[in-house]
Design a protein around this motif. Structure first.
Motif, PDB file in Angstrom:
ATOM      1  N   ASP A 123      19.408  -9.630  14.650  1.00  0.00           N
ATOM      2  CA  ASP A 123      19.917 -10.390  13.518  1.00  0.00           C
ATOM      3  C   ASP A 123      19.344 -11.803  13.567  1.00  0.00           C
ATOM      4  O   ASP A 123      19.455 -12.492  14.592  1.00  0.00           O
ATOM      5  CB  ASP A 123      21.440 -10.443  13.575  1.00  0.00           C
ATOM      6  N   LEU A 124      18.722 -12.236  12.484  1.00  0.00           N
ATOM      7  CA  LEU A 124      18.034 -13.523  12.480  1.00  0.00           C
ATOM      8  C   LEU A 124      18.997 -14.678  12.723  1.00  0.00           C
ATOM      9  O   LEU A 124      18.685 -15.610  13.468  1.00  0.00           O
ATOM     10  CB  LEU A 124      17.285 -13.719  11.157  1.00  0.00           C
ATOM     11  N   ASN A 125      20.170 -14.627  12.098  1.00  0.00           N
ATOM     12  CA  ASN A 125      21.140 -15.700  12.311  1.00  0.00           C
ATOM     13  C   ASN A 125      21.594 -15.773  13.765  1.00  0.00           C
ATOM     14  O   ASN A 125      21.702 -16.854  14.344  1.00  0.00           O
ATOM     15  CB  ASN A 125      22.357 -15.510  11.411  1.00  0.00           C
ATOM     16  N   ALA A 126      21.863 -14.609  14.348  1.00  0.00           N
ATOM     17  CA  ALA A 126      22.336 -14.584  15.730  1.00  0.00           C
ATOM     18  C   ALA A 126      21.281 -15.150  16.681  1.00  0.00           C
ATOM     19  O   ALA A 126      21.593 -15.938  17.587  1.00  0.00           O
ATOM     20  CB  ALA A 126      22.707 -13.163  16.129  1.00  0.00           C
ATOM     21  N   ALA A 127      20.021 -14.748  16.478  1.00  0.00           N
ATOM     22  CA  ALA A 127      18.945 -15.244  17.342  1.00  0.00           C
ATOM     23  C   ALA A 127      18.700 -16.729  17.103  1.00  0.00           C
ATOM     24  O   ALA A 127      18.514 -17.506  18.054  1.00  0.00           O
ATOM     25  CB  ALA A 127      17.680 -14.438  17.096  1.00  0.00           C
ATOM     26  N   ALA A 128      18.698 -17.141  15.831  1.00  0.00           N
ATOM     27  CA  ALA A 128      18.462 -18.547  15.513  1.00  0.00           C
ATOM     28  C   ALA A 128      19.560 -19.436  16.086  1.00  0.00           C
ATOM     29  O   ALA A 128      19.283 -20.548  16.565  1.00  0.00           O
ATOM     30  CB  ALA A 128      18.356 -18.733  14.007  1.00  0.00           C
ATOM     31  N   ASP A 129      20.794 -18.968  16.060  1.00  0.00           N
ATOM     32  CA  ASP A 129      21.894 -19.773  16.597  1.00  0.00           C
ATOM     33  C   ASP A 129      21.688 -20.080  18.077  1.00  0.00           C
ATOM     34  O   ASP A 129      22.063 -21.165  18.555  1.00  0.00           O
ATOM     35  CB  ASP A 129      23.228 -19.052  16.405  1.00  0.00           C
ATOM     36  N   HIS A 154       1.819  -9.294  16.616  1.00  0.00           N
ATOM     37  CA  HIS A 154       2.840  -8.713  17.493  1.00  0.00           C
ATOM     38  C   HIS A 154       4.219  -8.989  16.891  1.00  0.00           C
ATOM     39  O   HIS A 154       4.529 -10.138  16.545  1.00  0.00           O
ATOM     40  CB  HIS A 154       2.749  -9.319  18.893  1.00  0.00           C
ATOM     41  N   PRO A 155       5.068  -7.972  16.762  1.00  0.00           N
ATOM     42  CA  PRO A 155       6.371  -8.191  16.126  1.00  0.00           C
ATOM     43  C   PRO A 155       7.223  -9.253  16.806  1.00  0.00           C
ATOM     44  O   PRO A 155       7.951  -9.994  16.136  1.00  0.00           O
ATOM     45  CB  PRO A 155       7.034  -6.810  16.177  1.00  0.00           C
ATOM     46  N   ASP A 156       7.136  -9.360  18.125  1.00  0.00           N
ATOM     47  CA  ASP A 156       7.930 -10.377  18.814  1.00  0.00           C
ATOM     48  C   ASP A 156       7.405 -11.783  18.549  1.00  0.00           C
ATOM     49  O   ASP A 156       8.178 -12.752  18.511  1.00  0.00           O
ATOM     50  CB  ASP A 156       7.961 -10.107  20.316  1.00  0.00           C
ATOM     51  N   HIS A 157       6.107 -11.925  18.370  1.00  0.00           N
ATOM     52  CA  HIS A 157       5.541 -13.229  18.020  1.00  0.00           C
ATOM     53  C   HIS A 157       5.970 -13.624  16.607  1.00  0.00           C
ATOM     54  O   HIS A 157       6.300 -14.789  16.347  1.00  0.00           O
ATOM     55  CB  HIS A 157       4.015 -13.183  18.113  1.00  0.00           C
ATOM     56  N   ILE A 158       5.937 -12.666  15.698  1.00  0.00           N
ATOM     57  CA  ILE A 158       6.376 -12.938  14.329  1.00  0.00           C
ATOM     58  C   ILE A 158       7.848 -13.322  14.311  1.00  0.00           C
ATOM     59  O   ILE A 158       8.259 -14.283  13.641  1.00  0.00           O
ATOM     60  CB  ILE A 158       6.117 -11.711  13.429  1.00  0.00           C
ATOM     61  N   GLN A 159       8.661 -12.596  15.067  1.00  0.00           N
ATOM     62  CA  GLN A 159      10.089 -12.900  15.121  1.00  0.00           C
ATOM     63  C   GLN A 159      10.335 -14.261  15.777  1.00  0.00           C
ATOM     64  O   GLN A 159      11.229 -15.005  15.348  1.00  0.00           O
ATOM     65  CB  GLN A 159      10.841 -11.792  15.856  1.00  0.00           C
ATOM     66  N   ALA A 160       9.553 -14.611  16.788  1.00  0.00           N
ATOM     67  CA  ALA A 160       9.693 -15.929  17.418  1.00  0.00           C
ATOM     68  C   ALA A 160       9.424 -17.027  16.397  1.00  0.00           C
ATOM     69  O   ALA A 160      10.121 -18.054  16.365  1.00  0.00           O
ATOM     70  CB  ALA A 160       8.743 -16.047  18.613  1.00  0.00           C
ATOM     71  N   HIS A 161       8.399 -16.817  15.570  1.00  0.00           N
ATOM     72  CA  HIS A 161       8.101 -17.768  14.490  1.00  0.00           C
ATOM     73  C   HIS A 161       9.297 -17.899  13.550  1.00  0.00           C
ATOM     74  O   HIS A 161       9.731 -19.013  13.217  1.00  0.00           O
ATOM     75  CB  HIS A 161       6.868 -17.296  13.717  1.00  0.00           C
ATOM     76  N   TYR A 166      13.625 -21.070  11.349  1.00  0.00           N
ATOM     77  CA  TYR A 166      14.970 -21.039  10.784  1.00  0.00           C
ATOM     78  C   TYR A 166      15.921 -21.904  11.610  1.00  0.00           C
ATOM     79  O   TYR A 166      16.737 -22.662  11.076  1.00  0.00           O
ATOM     80  CB  TYR A 166      15.470 -19.599  10.711  1.00  0.00           C
ATOM     81  N   ALA A 167      15.795 -21.801  12.921  1.00  0.00           N
ATOM     82  CA  ALA A 167      16.660 -22.590  13.790  1.00  0.00           C
ATOM     83  C   ALA A 167      16.445 -24.081  13.586  1.00  0.00           C
ATOM     84  O   ALA A 167      17.403 -24.870  13.639  1.00  0.00           O
ATOM     85  CB  ALA A 167      16.420 -22.224  15.256  1.00  0.00           C
ATOM     86  N   LEU A 170      18.426 -24.971  10.531  1.00  0.00           N
ATOM     87  CA  LEU A 170      19.865 -24.923  10.775  1.00  0.00           C
ATOM     88  C   LEU A 170      20.317 -26.050  11.697  1.00  0.00           C
ATOM     89  O   LEU A 170      21.406 -26.623  11.504  1.00  0.00           O
ATOM     90  CB  LEU A 170      20.241 -23.573  11.383  1.00  0.00           C
ATOM     91  N   ALA A 171      19.515 -26.373  12.691  1.00  0.00           N
ATOM     92  CA  ALA A 171      19.887 -27.418  13.645  1.00  0.00           C
ATOM     93  C   ALA A 171      20.052 -28.770  12.952  1.00  0.00           C
ATOM     94  O   ALA A 171      20.859 -29.606  13.376  1.00  0.00           O
ATOM     95  CB  ALA A 171      18.844 -27.520  14.752  1.00  0.00           C
ATOM     96  N   ALA A 172      19.302 -28.974  11.885  1.00  0.00           N
ATOM     97  CA  ALA A 172      19.342 -30.252  11.166  1.00  0.00           C
ATOM     98  C   ALA A 172      20.457 -30.318  10.139  1.00  0.00           C
ATOM     99  O   ALA A 172      20.819 -31.415   9.680  1.00  0.00           O
ATOM    100  CB  ALA A 172      17.998 -30.499  10.485  1.00  0.00           C
ATOM    101  N   ALA A 173      21.012 -29.177   9.750  1.00  0.00           N
ATOM    102  CA  ALA A 173      22.024 -29.150   8.693  1.00  0.00           C
ATOM    103  C   ALA A 173      23.307 -29.816   9.182  1.00  0.00           C
ATOM    104  O   ALA A 173      23.912 -29.353  10.153  1.00  0.00           O
ATOM    105  CB  ALA A 173      22.297 -27.711   8.267  1.00  0.00           C
ATOM    106  N   PRO A 174      23.755 -30.883   8.527  1.00  0.00           N
ATOM    107  CA  PRO A 174      24.901 -31.647   9.033  1.00  0.00           C
ATOM    108  C   PRO A 174      26.220 -30.893   9.007  1.00  0.00           C
ATOM    109  O   PRO A 174      27.155 -31.280   9.709  1.00  0.00           O
ATOM    110  CB  PRO A 174      24.942 -32.861   8.104  1.00  0.00           C
ATOM    111  N   SER A 175      26.293 -29.810   8.232  1.00  0.00           N
ATOM    112  CA  SER A 175      27.549 -29.072   8.142  1.00  0.00           C
ATOM    113  C   SER A 175      27.486 -27.693   8.785  1.00  0.00           C
ATOM    114  O   SER A 175      28.413 -26.903   8.654  1.00  0.00           O
ATOM    115  CB  SER A 175      27.953 -28.915   6.665  1.00  0.00           C
ATOM    116  N   TYR A 176      26.381 -27.406   9.512  1.00  0.00           N
ATOM    117  CA  TYR A 176      26.205 -26.058  10.055  1.00  0.00           C
ATOM    118  C   TYR A 176      26.774 -25.939  11.460  1.00  0.00           C
ATOM    119  O   TYR A 176      26.316 -26.610  12.390  1.00  0.00           O
ATOM    120  CB  TYR A 176      24.728 -25.659  10.070  1.00  0.00           C
ATOM    121  N   LYS A 177      27.754 -25.095  11.644  1.00  0.00           N
ATOM    122  CA  LYS A 177      28.292 -24.691  12.952  1.00  0.00           C
ATOM    123  C   LYS A 177      28.265 -25.821  13.984  1.00  0.00           C
ATOM    124  O   LYS A 177      27.495 -25.795  14.951  1.00  0.00           O
ATOM    125  CB  LYS A 177      27.530 -23.476  13.476  1.00  0.00           C
ATOM    126  N   LEU A 178      29.119 -26.784  13.780  1.00  0.00           N
ATOM    127  CA  LEU A 178      29.133 -27.950  14.658  1.00  0.00           C
ATOM    128  C   LEU A 178      29.545 -27.608  16.084  1.00  0.00           C
ATOM    129  O   LEU A 178      29.348 -28.406  17.007  1.00  0.00           O
ATOM    130  CB  LEU A 178      30.044 -29.023  14.078  1.00  0.00           C
TER     131      LEU A 178
END
Length: 303
Positions: A123-129, A154-161, A166-167, A170-178
């Motif tokens: 899950d992209l959100n779970a990994a990005a978090d 390579h699928p893992d390289h693409i997913q790492a990108h 995405y992370a 999300l890390a910069a969003a002031p209201s995201y999962k503080l």
């Protein structure tokens, strides 16, 4: 209490050994300069090919255990580079190497059979978090990962990108999962690159020396694979000539993955000429001062 370095960089790679091949000299150089270097490795590389005959039993399709072995290889490689902060995304074993297959056009694609808990299907959100936590903790000015094709598909390289990009948002969003930490905006994001002019020059030297096997199928004036980047798209060149021996020594620690007498360590494209310069594409942030060749000489330029 350890003092936090003024400059900090986070590098996101897919498997142990990827970090040395593309960014080993850069990591060693920044360690030498007192920069805080954090490596995030997304999988343990459990599906990798085992090139050491006496360790073939570690292969995924045999007894298994390659991931744990590669964890040790990574530890040893980081000791050589001097990197003390290296982590697996979400902790060791959270995301499994996805494996890969080769397309007839010569690039990697997902395999027909994908392991349980594969990074590719995470899950992209779970990994990005998991990476958001790291970015908000370390608070780097610079983030490095692959391009959208993962260099060679390579699928893992693409997913790492995908996870890294995405992370960073999300890390910069002031209201995201503080609860994941205080928001942090990474100032500059780079994708790793391989210079087209450098590749063509190397191929020319190889063919003129009589070597027709290294990079077989590629010619100096012919079509190049997707992991090669046109120079006009490249923003930075890090000169790692003072650190390249450590890069190669670190790469050699990944002994199940690289042949000690293979093309990384022998031939016209090896070592101190080919592997000392590392190239990057700036995809977020303002370029800093460039050198005589038109490239930034420092990923922190302008900060």
């Amino acid at each position: 209490m350890t003092e936090t370095p003024d400059h900090r960089i986070v590098l996101v790679h897919a498997h142990p050994d990827d970090e040395c091949i593309g960014t080993g000299a850069t990591m060693a150089r920044y360690v030498d300069e007192g920069v805080g270097v954090t490596l995030v490795t997304c999988t343990a590389g459990e599906m990798g090919e085992v090139l050491v005959p006496e360790l073939e039993y570690l292969a995924f399709e045999k007894d298994g255990g390659l991931g744990e072995h590669r964890r040790g290889e990574l530890d040893e490689a980081m000791k050589v580079l001097g990197v003390t902060d290296h982590r697996f995304l979400g902790g060791f074993g959270r995301f499994h190497d996805s494996g890969m297959a080769w397309h007839e056009d010569g690039h990697a694609i997902p395999a027909e059979s994908i392991p349980d808990n594969a990074f590719w299907t995470a899950d992209l959100n779970a990994a990005a978090d998991e990476l958001v936590k790291v970015l908000r903790e370390v608070r780097p000015q610079v983030l490095v990962t692959y391009d959208e094709f993962g260099g060679y598909g390579h699928p893992d390289h693409i997913q790492a990108h995908r996870v890294a990009m995405y992370a960073a948002q999300l890390a910069a969003a002031p209201s995201y999962k503080l609860d994941l930490g205080e928001p942090h905006d990474v100032a500059k994001i780079y994708w790793t690159a391989m210079s087209e002019s450098r590749m063509r020059e190397s191929l020319r030297q190889l063919r003129e020396s009589g070597d027709t096997e290294t990079f077989k199928g590629m010619e100096p004036d012919g079509k190049l694979p997707p992991f090669v980047t046109p120079d006009e798209l490249i923003s930075a060149r890090v000169d790692g000539s003072a650190q390249v021996q450590r890069k190669m020594d670190a790469l050699a620690k990944h002994d199940t993955q690289v042949e000690q007498d293979g093309h990384f360590f022998s031939g016209a494209e090896s070592g101190h000429s080919w592997w000392s310069d590392e190239y990057f594409r700036l995809v977020k942030g303002t370029p800093g001062k460039v050198g005589a060749d038109g490239f930034e000489e420092d990923l922190f330029a302008g900060l």
